[in-house]
Design a protein around this motif. Structure first.
Motif, PDB file in Angstrom:
ATOM      1  N   THR A 141       3.761  -2.802   4.730  1.00 48.57           N
ATOM      2  CA  THR A 141       4.427  -2.769   3.433  1.00 48.57           C
ATOM      3  C   THR A 141       5.885  -3.181   3.564  1.00 48.57           C
ATOM      4  OG1 THR A 141       2.946  -1.094   2.555  1.00 48.57           O
ATOM      5  CG2 THR A 141       5.094  -1.276   1.508  1.00 48.57           C
ATOM      6  N   SER A 142       6.563  -2.669   4.569  1.00 54.92           N
ATOM      7  CA  SER A 142       7.960  -3.024   4.802  1.00 54.92           C
ATOM      8  C   SER A 142       8.115  -4.518   5.082  1.00 54.92           C
ATOM      9  CB  SER A 142       8.506  -2.208   5.971  1.00 54.92           C
ATOM     10  OG  SER A 142       9.820  -2.583   6.267  1.00 54.92           O
ATOM     11  N   SER A 196       0.831  -1.199   0.000  1.00 58.74           N
ATOM     12  CA  SER A 196       0.000   0.000   0.000  1.00 58.74           C
ATOM     13  C   SER A 196       0.865   1.248   0.000  1.00 58.74           C
ATOM     14  CB  SER A 196      -0.890   0.000   1.242  1.00 58.74           C
ATOM     15  OG  SER A 196      -1.578   1.227   1.360  1.00 58.74           O
ATOM     16  N   PRO A 197       0.469   2.279  -0.743  1.00 61.11           N
ATOM     17  CA  PRO A 197       1.211   3.540  -0.714  1.00 61.11           C
ATOM     18  C   PRO A 197       0.843   4.401   0.501  1.00 61.11           C
ATOM     19  CG  PRO A 197      -0.586   3.714  -2.258  1.00 61.11           C
ATOM     20  CD  PRO A 197      -0.581   2.289  -1.758  1.00 61.11           C
ATOM     21  N   SER A 198      -0.121   3.963   1.279  1.00 60.12           N
ATOM     22  CA  SER A 198      -0.599   4.731   2.420  1.00 60.12           C
ATOM     23  C   SER A 198       0.449   4.802   3.528  1.00 60.12           C
ATOM     24  CB  SER A 198      -1.873   4.096   2.974  1.00 60.12           C
ATOM     25  OG  SER A 198      -2.232   4.696   4.200  1.00 60.12           O
ATOM     26  N   SER A 199       0.567   5.950   4.149  1.00 61.11           N
ATOM     27  CA  SER A 199       1.504   6.093   5.269  1.00 61.11           C
ATOM     28  C   SER A 199       1.034   5.293   6.482  1.00 61.11           C
ATOM     29  CB  SER A 199       1.676   7.565   5.639  1.00 61.11           C
ATOM     30  OG  SER A 199       0.436   8.113   6.040  1.00 61.11           O
ATOM     31  N   ASP A 200      -0.227   4.939   6.542  1.00 64.19           N
ATOM     32  CA  ASP A 200      -0.749   4.112   7.632  1.00 64.19           C
ATOM     33  C   ASP A 200      -0.275   2.668   7.526  1.00 64.19           C
ATOM     34  OD1 ASP A 200      -2.132   6.289   8.582  1.00 64.19           O
ATOM     35  OD2 ASP A 200      -4.047   5.695   7.690  1.00 64.19           O
ATOM     36  N   VAL A 216       2.861   1.603   6.425  1.00 70.19           N
ATOM     37  CA  VAL A 216       4.309   1.511   6.235  1.00 70.19           C
ATOM     38  C   VAL A 216       4.877   0.231   6.835  1.00 70.19           C
ATOM     39  CG1 VAL A 216       6.520   2.579   6.857  1.00 70.19           C
ATOM     40  CG2 VAL A 216       4.648   3.987   6.034  1.00 70.19           C
ATOM     41  N   ASP A 217       4.471  -0.116   8.050  1.00 65.73           N
ATOM     42  CA  ASP A 217       4.999  -1.324   8.698  1.00 65.73           C
ATOM     43  C   ASP A 217       4.634  -2.584   7.918  1.00 65.73           C
ATOM     44  OD1 ASP A 217       6.136   0.183  10.711  1.00 65.73           O
ATOM     45  OD2 ASP A 217       4.438  -0.090  12.090  1.00 65.73           O
TER      46      ASP A 217
END
Length: 117
Positions: free
Chosen positions: A101-102, A92-96, A98-99
Motif C-alpha cells: 500500500t505504501s 488494501s486496509p489490511s495490515s499484511d 502495508v508495504d
C-alpha cells in the motif's frame, strides 16, 4: 470537425489500461520456475517505471529512460506526452499489505507530480 478555414480536423485517441499489480513478493507467493522469472520481470518493469517517473518530476533530469522496459515504452505518451492521464491506485486496509500500500501510494503521488508543458 471542420476548422474555420474549411479544413477537416482529425482527432485521434488512445486508451491504455495497465494493471501494475504491485510488486511481486516472491517470499509471500512462493513463486518458482516460470512464475519466478515473471515476478522478476514485473519487478524490473516497476523499477524502471519508478526511474521514469523520477526523471519526469526532476526538473534537472536530462534523460528519461523510456526504452529500458516494454511497460515504460508503452506508457511513454501517457507519462511524458500531451495526453490526459488518470491513475487509479488500489490499496488494501489490511495490515499484511502495508508495504504494498505504501509503495502504491508513493508511485501515485510521484506520478501525480508529473507536469508536461
Amino acid at each position: 470537425s471542420i476548422a474555420d478555414d474549411g479544413r477537416e480536423l482529425v482527432t485521434n485517441g488512445c486508451l491504455n489500461l495497465v494493471d501494475l499489480a504491485g510488486s511481486e513478493c516472491v517470499g509471500k507467493s512462493g513463486a518458482r520456475d516460470q512464475r519466478l522469472r515473471e515476478a522478476g520481470q514485473i519487478n524490473q518493469s516497476l523499477l524502471t517505471l519508478g526511474r521514469v517517473i523520477t526523471a519526469l518530476t526532476n526538473a534537472g533530469s536530462q534523460h528519461v529512460p523510456y526504452r529500458e522496459s516494454k511497460l515504460t515504452r508503452l506508457l511513454q505518451d501517457s507519462l511524458g506526452g500531451k495526453t490526459l492521464t488518470t491513475i487509479l491506485a488500489c490499496v488494501s486496509p489490511s495490515s499484511d499489505a502495508v508495504d504494498e500500500t505504501s509503495s502504491t501510494l508513493q508511485y501515485a503521488s510521484q506520478a501525480r507530480a508529473i507536469y508536461n508543458t
